[in-house]
Enzyme design. Structure first.
Site, PDB file in Angstrom:
ATOM      1  N   THR A   1     -25.979  24.317  91.356  1.00  0.00           N
ATOM      2  CA  THR A   1     -27.165  23.818  91.491  1.00  0.00           C
ATOM      3  C   THR A   1     -27.819  23.848  92.612  1.00  0.00           C
ATOM      4  OG1 THR A   1     -27.061  21.922  89.682  1.00  0.00           O
ATOM      5  CG2 THR A   1     -28.379  21.243  91.378  1.00  0.00           C
TER       6      THR A   1
ATOM      7  N   THR B   1     -21.244  21.843  90.271  1.00  0.00           N
ATOM      8  CA  THR B   1     -20.094  20.752  90.086  1.00  0.00           C
ATOM      9  C   THR B   1     -19.444  20.773  88.879  1.00  0.00           C
ATOM     10  OG1 THR B   1     -22.140  19.530  89.233  1.00  0.00           O
ATOM     11  CG2 THR B   1     -21.742  19.304  91.677  1.00  0.00           C
TER      12      THR B   1
HETATM   13  N1  ASP Z   1     -24.528  23.425  85.932  1.00  0.00           N
HETATM   14  C1  ASP Z   1     -24.501  23.383  87.273  1.00  0.00           C
HETATM   15  C2  ASP Z   1     -23.152  24.140  87.568  1.00  0.00           C
HETATM   16  O1  ASP Z   1     -22.068  23.701  87.573  1.00  0.00           O
HETATM   17  C3  ASP Z   1     -24.379  21.911  87.828  1.00  0.00           C
HETATM   18  C4  ASP Z   1     -24.233  21.857  89.297  1.00  0.00           C
HETATM   19  O2  ASP Z   1     -24.085  22.580  89.971  1.00  0.00           O
HETATM   20  O3  ASP Z   1     -24.002  20.420  89.566  1.00  0.00           O
HETATM   21  O4  ASP Z   1     -23.281  25.201  88.229  1.00  0.00           O
END
Ligand code: ASP
Length: 347
Positions: free
Chosen positions: A14, A90
């Site tokens: 993200t 994340t």
């Molecule tokens: N879907 C995203 C990922 O894990 C979520 C994030 O980065 O917060 O790449």
């Protein structure tokens, strides 16, 4: 080594995403956008380089090959930088940080994973603070040595040991928690390091990498009403070598004969059955209740206070590294990178 240089490795997530003009969905974008959104990074007194993986991903698409690639980048650039920041989604960050903790041996520099809940181009992004703090920690040295010579996760004003961390909230800026181990640092006006929690044990030589991962494992989460056919189907997956049993509370499971027979059959045919609690905090203590004592007799190995993320990575790592199942079991019982708490270990 260039004095105080940090390498940022951008994998996706993200933090670097933008809305796709056609679908409106968030998708990974290039590192230049991140650098533009955080002009402050030019103000650090140390040098910063960046490396973008050939394929940037949403971390839900992560595969173990990416861990091997990250290790290779760190190994190939180890002498040039005093620390590394890995920008990562994340969703699977806790898996990646756990995996790298097992894959990198004799690490004496900081490898700091971070990311964000809101893309860095948005006004209220948490990415800016996370990135700035991660860089500062990656560059921090004391008497010429890294302050945090560990694989860790920086998120929401806290620094955690990577293999102790879990993504616990899909929305909060404090997305990560480490329920069984204190933070390695808290970020406020100052970065307040918790020196007694950081691993300063003597390294035994140069950095070494071991990137093999045996993915012949499964996770079986227990629930009331679980059908024996489900257990049977999982334990009969061809080639299965390791099974993480997510049990209740302090490692408890049903005591009915049918269930125990299935588990015993699995261990008898050489599958490593690893008992990890479904609880966020606390440890498996096999033998505390009758419902877990029976598991000892079935040859089940205790996961103590390990997270499921670290359990997955440790099991895949050990199954690849050791061909003798007794070695796998031996190291599952020992903290190899601070992933379990020795004082909680009981026999
Ligand atoms: N879907 C995203 C990922 O894990 C979520 C994030 O980065 O917060 O790449």
């Amino acid at each position: 080594m260039a004095d105080k240089s940090v390498l940022i490795i951008y994998t996706g997530g993200t933090i670097g995403m933008v809305n796709d003009p056609e679908t409106g969905a968030l998708c990974p974008f290039n590192f230049e956008e991140i650098a533009k959104a955080v002009p402050e990074i030019k103000e650090f007194s140390f040098h910063i380089d960046s490396y973008t993986l050939p394929e940037i991903i949403d971390s839900s698409d992560l595969q173990p090959a990416v861990w091997a690639e990250l290790c290779k980048i760190i190994r190939d650039n180890y002498d040039k930088y005093c620390g590394f920041v890995i920008l990562h989604g994340t969703d699977t960050m806790a898996y990646s940080a756990s995996a790298l903790s097992f894959m990198l041996n004799n690490l004496d520099k900081a490898v700091v994973f971070t990311g964000s809940q809101l893309p860095i181009g948005t006004i209220r992004t948490d990415g800016r603070e996370n990135l700035i703090a991660a860089l500062e920690i990656a560059a921090a040295t004391m008497d010429g040595k890294a302050v945090v010579p560990e694989v860790c996760i920086l998120f929401g004003a806290k620094l955690f040991r990577g293999n102790r961390t879990t993504k616990a909230d899909a929305e909060s800026f404090n997305a990560f928690q480490s329920f069984n181990y204190p933070p390695l640092a808290e970020i406020g006006i100052h970065i307040d390091y918790n020196y007694s929690a950081i691993d300063y044990s003597p390294r035994t030589g140069q950095l070494q990498t071991y990137t093999g991962m045996d993915t012949n494992i499964a996770i079986l989460k227990l629930f009331p009403g679980i059908r024996i056919e489900l257990i049977d189907a999982i334990t009969h997956i061809p080639g299965l070598k390791g099974l993480i049993l997510e049990t209740y509370g302090a490692g408890n499971a049903p005591t009915n004969e049918q269930f125990l027979t299935k588990i015993k059959e699995a261990t008898d045919k050489g599958i490593v059955v690893y008992n990890v609690t479904q609880c966020e905090g606390g440890a498996v203590e096999m033998g505390r209740y009758e419902t877990s004592r029976k598991m000892i007799n079935c040859g089940v190995i205790s996961g103590y206070d390990i997270t499921t993320e670290a359990a997955v990575c440790k099991l895949m790592h050990l199954l690849d590294k050791y061909k003798d199942i007794n070695d796998v079991k031996k190291y599952l019982n020992l903290p190899i990178k601070g992933e379990i708490t020795p004082k909680r270990i009981c026999s």
